[in-house]
Design a protein around this motif. Structure first.
Motif, short mmCIF file in Angstrom:
data_model
loop_
_atom_site.label_atom_id
_atom_site.label_comp_id
_atom_site.label_asym_id
_atom_site.label_seq_id
_atom_site.Cartn_x
_atom_site.Cartn_y
_atom_site.Cartn_z
N TYR A 38 -4.06 1.13 6.69
CA TYR A 38 -4.80 0.21 5.83
C TYR A 38 -5.80 -0.59 6.67
O TYR A 38 -6.94 -0.81 6.26
N CYS A 79 -6.95 1.54 -7.23
CA CYS A 79 -5.73 1.41 -6.42
C CYS A 79 -4.54 1.33 -7.38
O CYS A 79 -4.49 0.44 -8.22
N PRO A 80 -3.59 2.25 -7.27
CA PRO A 80 -2.48 2.25 -8.22
C PRO A 80 -1.64 0.98 -8.19
O PRO A 80 -0.97 0.66 -9.16
N VAL A 81 -1.69 0.26 -7.07
CA VAL A 81 -0.91 -0.98 -7.01
C VAL A 81 -1.82 -2.21 -7.00
O VAL A 81 -1.35 -3.33 -6.75
N PHE A 102 -6.16 7.53 5.38
CA PHE A 102 -4.78 7.23 5.01
C PHE A 102 -3.86 8.43 5.23
O PHE A 102 -2.64 8.31 5.17
N CYS A 131 0.84 -1.21 0.00
CA CYS A 131 0.00 0.00 0.00
C CYS A 131 0.87 1.25 0.00
O CYS A 131 1.85 1.34 0.72
N LEU A 132 0.48 2.23 -0.84
CA LEU A 132 1.21 3.50 -0.93
C LEU A 132 0.61 4.55 0.00
O LEU A 132 1.10 5.66 0.07
N SER A 133 -0.49 4.21 0.64
CA SER A 133 -1.17 5.16 1.51
C SER A 133 -1.62 6.41 0.75
O SER A 133 -1.62 7.51 1.28
N CYS A 134 -2.00 6.20 -0.52
CA CYS A 134 -2.38 7.35 -1.35
C CYS A 134 -3.80 7.83 -1.06
O CYS A 134 -4.16 8.95 -1.37
N GLY A 135 -4.62 6.94 -0.50
CA GLY A 135 -5.98 7.33 -0.17
C GLY A 135 -6.96 7.26 -1.33
O GLY A 135 -8.14 7.58 -1.17
N ASN A 136 -6.52 6.80 -2.51
CA ASN A 136 -7.43 6.68 -3.66
C ASN A 136 -8.67 5.86 -3.31
O ASN A 136 -9.78 6.20 -3.71
N CYS A 137 -8.44 4.75 -2.60
CA CYS A 137 -9.56 3.86 -2.29
C CYS A 137 -10.65 4.58 -1.52
O CYS A 137 -11.84 4.35 -1.74
S1 SF4 Z 1 -5.70 2.92 -3.17
FE1 SF4 Z 1 -4.33 1.15 -2.80
S2 SF4 Z 1 -2.31 2.06 -2.43
FE2 SF4 Z 1 -3.80 3.72 -2.25
S3 SF4 Z 1 -4.27 3.78 -0.04
FE3 SF4 Z 1 -5.84 2.45 -0.97
S4 SF4 Z 1 -4.99 0.37 -0.78
FE4 SF4 Z 1 -3.27 1.79 -0.41
#
Ligand code: SF4
Ligand SMILES: Cc1cc2nc3c(=O)[nH]c(=O)nc-3n(C[C@H](O)[C@H](O)[C@H](O)COP(=O)(O)OP(=O)(O)OC[C@H]3O[C@@H](n4cnc5c(N)ncnc54)[C@H](O)[C@@H]3O)c2cc1C
Ligand code: SF4
Lengths: 382, 268
Positions: free
Chosen positions: A322, A352-354, A302, A263-269
């Protein structure tokens, strides 16, 4: 009895004539977004999507279906719970005090066209979280909204609404069903047609003004079948366990370290999630110091500041952030609001970018939980 | 959700960084807070933070004691008599007073944590005959950080046992040195009919609760006041979550039977 519409133009026109701003899906910048529609032909006729963890692609369809695609990057919370809104402004009085006033603007009257059954549930989840106090901006905004559901006949690869407790279709309409009209789209060589049912008195009244035809039993049966078949074609599932108990029992699971490493902790989710409601307040003042404002903006768990206490954030590790997201969605939401916070739309997987997949993570936690309870003699299971 | 203007009509400097403000409504008052509840306190244009009520339940005035630790609390701490602040509330759960007749009441405050407990002390003084023993145990980093020191003699005169300890003494200090939970060791009370009210840093509350539990006080009878980030006070912003709890709504006062399993999980 359901009726048949051969075009959505009259519907859009009638809603606009009633003063609604019609919002629905349309193609923009390589994605199906939600935007204001002037005409029905702005709908994504002939467009489908290819979805996967961390992937979203438009694709051309063989037919002219407008609703044979699943959740895009936005959800209706964009309109019900805007990303940024002013709560009030305050002016200093001559006696050193101040007077606070809410913005005078009336909330726009929206008609939501093409609300998926998962997103209809998400709206109801938001209602329970944000609409509790009747006299608030959310409730005022929500009140006048006209909802046209589009039942799903073609779930995406990342969809799991059925195992999240919803369905690709809404039930038979009755007042209080949460929607005004529900469409099931039938696309074939004859073009597109819509089997339409009403879920409210307002819905019936509007339907009466449209040039509908009777829906023959074979047609309504076909529509019903298409939705029923969609239920069997879900791309993903959640574990069939009591998720609240599962997540309360796995707070120290090794899987959290595993996902934290990705997880990048980007907060997209949290941004694309149709039920994530968290906000932060911003207080500002102008140069004179006599005028102040308070704004509300979306916030994500996040973000490090989310849990800040003087001295530092409570959740400083990615693992804990997460864990907050997943356990809140699927577990503690039950404690706080009496239902799940997840409706199975799959947006968090796609954006999620990853490519972290909430269903995969939950299955992994379930496996770890099962293994740990088995170690203890399986007592919890029996 | 809109703050009501309240004028500062009294101010007392408690310690070098902590002040008590007496606030009176400019126009409409908010409802009287029960002991343990908090308000959202707004410094014009600067920001708004949760602050517990530190005075007796009163619809005509609100008393807050606050420590300057950041931008907003600094602005509130520096407020002068005559200045107008904004208040919303009262919010959250309270200490659950009165507790049953004949109970022993053990009140334990660490640092600024004594502020939300002072209304409970006033309640105990007011209804002293209702309870068996009432003890207030107070801890602070240094003697200079002790709050409400001028009142301790009145509390004692009112039949309340007051125990004080500091982490670090200075040359003038003749009292105890040590952490607050140590004060519990020598205290006389009937564990099965004791209710304990505890507020302070989370570690201090953990050790205090542990000491009380060791003496046989049931976990549910130990009530702790928990702190988390809060932006709205009305269960809408999500910041104050502690697992299943929204602390502005389900807290800040929580029984230790519920708090222990949650605060025991790191970074929950
Ligand atoms: S979108 Fe993916 S990478 Fe970004 S915070 Fe959520 S789980 Fe982590
Ligand atoms: C229920 C409750 C009761 C409290 N009662 C008292 C009291 O009686 N006396 C007292 O001195 N303090 C009390 N506090 C703590 C006080 O609210 C914080 O010290 C204060 O919020 C810090 O804000 P700041 O901007 O001054 O500090 P900073 O540490 O500079 O904060 C920076 C930012 O972090 C955020 N932040 C930091 N801590 C908190 C927090 N707890 N809640 C929300 N946002 C936060 C704010 O948004 C702020 O803008 C209480 C806290 C809670 C939750
Ligand atoms: S998952 Fe995070 S951002 Fe979403 S509602 Fe829960 S705490 Fe808020």
């Amino acid at each position: 009895m359901p009726v048949l519409l051969t075009s959505l133009d009259p519907l859009v026109a009638a809603l606009r004539a009633d003063g609604y701003r019609v919002v629905g899906p349309t193609v923009r910048d390589g994605a199906i977004v939600l935007a204001e529609l002037d005409r029905a032909d702005m709908l994504p006729y002939g467009w489908g999507v290819r979805l996967g963890p961390g992937g979203y692609r438009l694709r051309e369809r063989d037919d002219r279906a407008a609703f044979a695609n699943s959740a895009g990057p936005q959800s209706w919370k964009q309109f019900l719970h805007p990303p940024r809104q002013q709560l009030w402004s305050a002016e200093r009085d001559s006696d050193g005090g101040f007077t606070v006033a809410e913005p005078a603007d009336e909330p726009p009257r929206y008609a939501f066209l093409g609300v998926r059954p998962c997103d209809l549930r998400a709206i109801s989840v938001l209602d329970h979280v944000l609409g509790a106090g009747a006299d608030n901006r959310y409730a005022r905004r929500r009140e006048g909204i006209f909802i046209v559901v589009a039942n799903c006949t073609e779930p995406g690869e990342t969809c799991f609404c059925v195992s999240a407790g919803g369905g690709p279709g809404v039930g038979p309409g009755h007042d209080g069903a949460g929607y005004d009209l529900a469409l099931t789209e039938l696309a074939d060589d004859d073009g597109v047609r819509y089997v339409v049912d009403a879920g409210s008195e307002d819905g019936w009244r509007l339907l009466d003004r449209l040039p509908y035809e009777a829906a023959e039993p074979p047609t309504t049966a076909r529509a019903r079948d298409a939705v029923a078949r969609a239920a069997d074609r879900m791309g993903r599932t959640l574990p069939a366990a009591d998720l609240r108990a599962l997540l309360a029992g796995t707070l120290e699971a090794a899987r959290w370290d595993d996902v934290a490493a990705r997880c990048l902790s980007c907060g997209n989710c949290t941004m694309v999630c149709p039920t994530c409601f968290c906000t932060s307040v911003e207080d500002t003042t102008d140069l004179t110091g006599d005028h102040a404002e308070r704004w509300l903006r979306w916030e994500s768990c996040f973000d490090l500041d989310f849990s800040y206490l003087h001295g530092g954030p409570v959740r400083s590790s990615r693992r804990s952030r997460y864990r907050q997201w997943l356990t809140h969605k699927l577990g503690t939401w039950h404690d706080q609001f009496g239902e799940s916070g997840c409706v199975g739309c799959g947006r968090c997987i796609v954006w999620c970018p990853v490519g972290i997949d909430i269903t995969e993570e939950t299955h992994a936690l379930a496996a770890e939980y099962e293994a740990s309870t088995d170690d203890r003699g399986g007592g919890a299971q029996r | 959700m809109m703050p009501l203007p309240y004028r500062v009509t009294g101010r007392r400097q408690e310690t070098s960084d902590t002040a008590t403000l007496i606030l009176e409504p400019v126009r409409q008052p908010m409802a009287a807070a029960r002991p343990g509840q908090f308000s959202m306190v707004y410094a014009f244009g600067v920001g708004e933070v949760p602050i517990s009520v530190s005075g007796p339940p009163d619809a005509d005035l609100v008393v807050h004691t606050l420590r300057a630790v950041g931008a907003v609390t600094r602005a509130l701490h520096d407020a002068r008599v005559g200045q107008v602040l904004g208040l919303r509330g009262p919010y959250g759960t309270d200490w659950g007073l009165p507790v049953p007749v004949g109970s022993d009441l053990v009140i334990v405050g660490g640092g600024i944590g004594l502020a939300p407990l002072r209304p409970a002390v006033y309640h105990a003084l007011d209804q002293r005959a209702r309870y068996r023993r009432v003890a207030v145990l107070i801890g602070a980093r240094t003697p200079d950080d002790l709050l409400f020191t001028k009142e301790y003699d009145d509390w004692r005169a009112g039949g309340v046992e007051v125990g004080v300890t500091v982490d670090r003494a200075d040359t003038t200090w003749a009292g105890r040195v040590g952490v607050v939970p140590d004060l519990i060791t020598g205290l006389e009370f009937a564990p099965e009919s004791t209710v304990a009210l505890v507020c302070g840093p989370e570690v201090m509350m953990r050790f205090t609760a542990r000491a009380l539990l060791r003496r046989g006080v049931p976990p549910a009878a130990v009530r702790v006041s928990l702190e988390r980030n809060m932006h709205c006070g009305t269960a809408l912003c999500g910041h104050c979550q502690l697992g299943p709890l929204l602390l502005c709504r389900d807290g800040p006062v929580v029984g230790y039977d519920r708090a222990q399993p949650l605060t025991g999980v790191k970074e929950l």
